[in-house]
Write an enzyme that holds these catalytic residues in place. Structure first.
Site, PDB file in Angstrom:
ATOM      1  N   TRP A 457       1.242   0.260   0.460  1.00 50.13           N
ATOM      2  CA  TRP A 457       1.639   1.801   0.694  1.00 50.13           C
ATOM      3  C   TRP A 457       1.374   2.649   1.819  1.00 50.13           C
ATOM      4  O   TRP A 457       0.709   3.013   1.927  1.00 50.13           O
ATOM      5  CB  TRP A 457       0.346   2.733  -0.104  1.00 50.13           C
ATOM      6  CG  TRP A 457       0.993   4.279  -1.147  1.00 50.13           C
ATOM      7  CD1 TRP A 457       0.693   5.194   0.061  1.00 50.13           C
ATOM      8  CD2 TRP A 457       0.997   4.415  -2.118  1.00 50.13           C
ATOM      9  NE1 TRP A 457       1.238   6.437  -0.475  1.00 50.13           N
ATOM     10  CE2 TRP A 457       1.150   5.788  -1.925  1.00 50.13           C
ATOM     11  CE3 TRP A 457       1.057   3.706  -3.402  1.00 50.13           C
ATOM     12  CZ2 TRP A 457       1.057   6.776  -3.087  1.00 50.13           C
ATOM     13  CZ3 TRP A 457       0.663   4.800  -4.386  1.00 50.13           C
ATOM     14  CH2 TRP A 457       0.935   6.352  -4.317  1.00 50.13           C
ATOM     15  N   ASP A 458       2.649   3.196   2.731  1.00 50.33           N
ATOM     16  CA  ASP A 458       3.220   3.572   3.797  1.00 50.33           C
ATOM     17  C   ASP A 458       2.717   5.381   3.718  1.00 50.33           C
ATOM     18  O   ASP A 458       2.926   5.623   2.845  1.00 50.33           O
ATOM     19  CB  ASP A 458       3.900   3.443   4.739  1.00 50.33           C
ATOM     20  CG  ASP A 458       4.095   2.864   5.529  1.00 50.33           C
ATOM     21  OD1 ASP A 458       2.795   3.628   6.400  1.00 50.33           O
ATOM     22  OD2 ASP A 458       4.715   1.967   6.927  1.00 50.33           O
ATOM     23  N   ASP A 528      -0.755  -0.675  14.062  1.00 51.38           N
ATOM     24  CA  ASP A 528       0.855  -1.381  13.926  1.00 51.38           C
ATOM     25  C   ASP A 528       0.932  -1.620  15.572  1.00 51.38           C
ATOM     26  O   ASP A 528       1.799  -2.140  15.648  1.00 51.38           O
ATOM     27  CB  ASP A 528       1.922   0.445  14.332  1.00 51.38           C
ATOM     28  CG  ASP A 528       2.608   0.192  12.820  1.00 51.38           C
ATOM     29  OD1 ASP A 528       2.131  -0.410  12.017  1.00 51.38           O
ATOM     30  OD2 ASP A 528       3.305   1.510  12.961  1.00 51.38           O
TER      31      ASP A 528
HETATM   32  C1  DGJ Z   1       3.844   1.597   9.296  1.00 50.76           C
HETATM   33  C2  DGJ Z   1       3.679   1.048   9.147  1.00 50.76           C
HETATM   34  O1  DGJ Z   1       2.305   0.837   9.835  1.00 50.76           O
HETATM   35  C3  DGJ Z   1       4.183  -0.587   9.797  1.00 50.76           C
HETATM   36  O2  DGJ Z   1       3.843  -1.631   9.335  1.00 50.76           O
HETATM   37  C4  DGJ Z   1       5.829  -0.171   8.876  1.00 50.76           C
HETATM   38  O3  DGJ Z   1       5.367  -0.555   7.755  1.00 50.76           O
HETATM   39  C5  DGJ Z   1       6.492   0.835   9.385  1.00 50.76           C
HETATM   40  N1  DGJ Z   1       5.247   2.323   9.228  1.00 50.76           N
HETATM   41  C6  DGJ Z   1       8.120   0.711   8.401  1.00 50.76           C
HETATM   42  O4  DGJ Z   1       8.679   2.256   8.174  1.00 50.76           O
END
Ligand code: DGJ
Length: 720
Positions: A457-458, A528
């Protein structure tokens, strides 16, 4: 809620002598005195007291357990209320308290009431005996004749008396989360806060370690670790006052968040979590980790699977064939889950880049003509389980959702231009219809594809466009709080209705790393930035407060996509193995030697992960010490097994500094020392030798690490 009539009876019956309220764990005591005039004073927070005799004769640390505005104190207030008649003064007095203990947790509630107004405040505490963690939260109950407005409403205010105070806190940014800084507090107020609303832990984390009298040491000194369990705006203040006391006030950030409480309504604050260690920082971390695994993490006692996430290996650029190829490689390596990241949805506005499609949660027919089930069939054929990425709180302006439901979007109103972040807008979760939509996005995916058992879930933007079309004009300032509360409700409901699904909280990497969301999730995406050198620092900071089992750490390709730095595969594995190991690359791009190494490393992690995921973490050599090394070890509860990682971050001339002394093992035992996960010849002279714990912990092991980006993984096995 209590009857007001009871108040007088209780006040009468308890007004005979001073009382002590003792909130306690095995090693910590938080003591309040109820004075003859019915004030509740904080008398002590620190080492466990077996007897509190005489404590009520001493001066209070703070003469209010929950300081409110208008009763003469100059310090930061926890509570500021505009009453039904517009007055701002609140003066809280003791009514009663209750305490009981169940299954190792002591529950305490202290009931307070304003002297004049029918405003009731309950202070709640949960003391976890074995873990030495105390949670505090507060209920504010309006029994006045009309609505009142809450202007400050902290979860807790706790005071300390010491000569000096050193505050360690965690700051950062996208791809550089949880960096550490320690500073000596000077008179005045130090504030750690966010006003981001969503993605709230990106720049600062709502947690800290405060050490008394001297800078925090890993294994000595009095250290208080604290963390707020809340996914929205927070504010932690550290006030060093004119008589050198320090008051820590923590809770929802009251900034632009005045909250109207109707008669008979109750407002509950988030939980503030504390632990007090008199054995330094490391013990404080261990207390939090143990507590989190047991009480504040979904399935904290279950082994985490090894996943392959498609993001860095494919980004938006994939079709079914490419994904199946990744699955084949993942299965060959021994990975257990395949997670399809961003880019699988949207038809009118296909999600081929970050500029379109967000909000339209239908499978993209061009990329995946046979749907998700075709991918799951393939995954299962290869022995892999399947998971998927969602970002259900958001919409791209170029989406059917944004076209059809413009009112669902958080907006500045009065025709002000929307401000975009990552080309996207935020949905208004204060609106129950939006809550249903967000819930259903995920629930429908899971119902239609019951074989999906992992959700990433982002959340990739903050609130910014402040304004709600759902909330009334009088209640616009409720948005921040109602959003965060609704998010919690949606997550809790999903967890309840889909108990077997693993949930990961991601937010531009590690921007949702806090104990509020963790209560309903299994793990977080730590950052990230997947460069192992950067990750050593990020994981180091993160694991001061949050447990390794919840810290997703992935091996990615070299050179690293964020930093461009090339590092050996072993080094990348050794760093990622310090948390919940995953892989995030295209396995088809590995050569046969790398693939063989990856297979072996993954098998080793499978065999040893119980030590890393459930063990206690000891920090041995800090990457912040400028020495070019970092080292950690994990020890099982019974101390039979330990895993030790040593990392070399910089070139080190020929020296004898690279000695590492494991901790936490059984001091009376001996251990077989073995280097594992090697990619060549072994780098420790003690390989396959038995050493006493005393030798290991006091003399240490020599590790032949001189070149940057080299590392060792060492296993210690107790010799019975
Ligand atoms: C941000 C996340 O932290 C990444 O791992 C990846 O899922 C991207 N969004 C995808 O848009």
């Amino acid at each position: 809620m209590r009857k007001i009539t009871l108040f007088f009876a209780i006040v009468f019956c308890c007004s005979i002598s001073a009382q002590v309220i003792h909130v306690k764990t095995n090693k910590n005591s938080l003591v309040y005195n109820v004075t003859k005039s019915k004030k509740v004073h904080q008398a002590h927070y620190g080492k466990r007291l077996n007897s509190t005799e005489g404590i009520s004769n001493l001066k209070a640390i703070f003469n209010e357990a929950y300081p409110s505005f208008g009763n003469g104190r100059p310090n930061e207030v926890a509570l500021l209320v505009k009453h039904d008649d517009g007055t701002l003064v609140t003066d809280l007095f003791y009514l009663s308290h209750d305490q009981n203990t169940k299954n190792g947790i002591q529950y305490t509630s202290i009931h307070l009431k304003d002297e004049k107004k029918n405003l009731f405040v309950d202070l709640h505490f949960k003391a976890y005996r074995k873990e030495n963690v105390i949670e505090q939260w507060v209920s504010i109950i309006n029994k006045e004749s009309k609505a009142i407005e809450l202007q400050n409403f902290a979860s807790s205010a706790i005071g300390f008396k010491a000569r000096e105070y050193y505050l360690l806190h965690f700051y950062g940014s996208w791809r550089k989360e949880m960096q550490m800084v320690e500073e000596k507090l000077t008179n005045g107020i130090k504030v750690i806060e966010t006003k981001q609303g969503v993605r709230a832990t990106e720049y600062e984390n709502p947690s800290f370690m405060l050490s008394l009298n001297k800078p925090a040491q890993e294994n000595s000194g009095e250290v208080i670790a604290g963390a707020l369990a809340w996914s929205g705006n927070y504010k932690l203040t550290f006030q060093l006052d004119e008589v050198d006391r320090c008051q820590v006030t923590a809770g929802i950030n009251p900034f632009a968040s005045q909250y109207t409480l109707q008669p008979n309504q109750e407002f509950t604050t988030p939980r503030m979590i504390y632990t007090f260690s008199y054995e330094g920082k490391n013990q404080a971390s261990i207390n939090l980790h143990r507590w989190a695994r047991k009480y504040n993490l979904r399935a904290g006692d279950e082994i985490r699977p090894i996943i392959l996430n498609s993001w860095e290996g494919a980004y938006f650029d994939f079709d079914a064939k490419l994904l199946k190829g990744m699955m084949d490689g993942a299965a060959e390596m021994g990975v257990e889950y395949f997670i399809l990241d961003d880019g699988w949805f949207g038809n009118k506005y296909p999600r081929n880049l970050a500029n379109a499609g967000l909000g339209d949660w239908q499978v993209n027919k061009k990329k995946l003509p046979n749907g998700i089930s075709d991918l799951i069939d393939h995954a299962e054929k290869k022995g892999l389980k399947f998971g998927i990425w969602v970002e259900p709180e958001m919409a791209n302006p170029k989406s059917e959702l944004a076209e059809n439901q413009p009112d669902w979007i958080i907006q500045r109103k009065n025709n002000r231009k929307p401000m975009l972040q990552k080309n996207q807008l935020l949905l208004d979760l204060s609106n129950p219809k939006v809550q249903d939509f967000v819930y259903n996005v995920v629930s429908d995916i899971l119902k239609e594809n019951p074989r999906i058992t992992y959700i990433k879930w982002d959340a990739n933007r903050s609130i910014q466009n402040y304004g709600s079309t759902y909330l009334t004009s009088n209640n616009q300032s409720h948005l921040w709080i109602d959003y965060a509360k609704a998010l919690e409700v949606v997550f809790a409901k999903l967890g309840k209705n889909h108990p077997k699904v693993i949930f990961q909280a991601s937010a531009s990497g590690g921007a949702r790393v806090e104990y509020g969301i963790l209560k309903n999730t299994h793990e977080f995406w730590t950052s990230d930035d997947t460069d192992p050198i950067e990750r050593i620092f990020i994981q180091w900071g993160t694991n001061h407060i949050y447990p390794p089992i919840a810290s997703a750490a992935h091996v990615t390709s070299s050179p690293n996509h964020q930093t461009g730095r090339a590092t050996p595969l072993k080094f990348r594995f050794d760093v990622a193995m310090g948390g919940r190991l995953g892989v995030e690359l295209s396995p088809t791009k590995l050569n046969s030697e790398e693939l063989e190494y990856a297979k072996k490393a993954i098998q080793i992690y499978k065999d040893k992960r119980h030590i890393i995921q459930f063990g206690d973490l000891y920090r041995l050599l800090s990457p912040y010490d400028d020495d070019g090394y970092a080292a950690i070890n994990y020890v099982t509860e019974n101390k039979d097994e330990a895993i030790l990682f040593v990392y070399c971050l910089e070139y080190s001339r020929r020296s004898e500094r690279n000695v590492v002394k494991p901790q936490g093992i059984d001091p009376k035992a001996s251990y077989l020392v073995e280097e594992i996960n090697m990619d060549g010849k072994n780098k420790i002279s003690a390989h396959k030798k038995v050493l006493s714990a005393e030798v290991l912990m006091n003399r240490g092991i020599d590790t032949d690490l001189r070149k940057p980006f080299t590392s060792v993984m060492i296993q210690l096995t107790k010799v019975k």
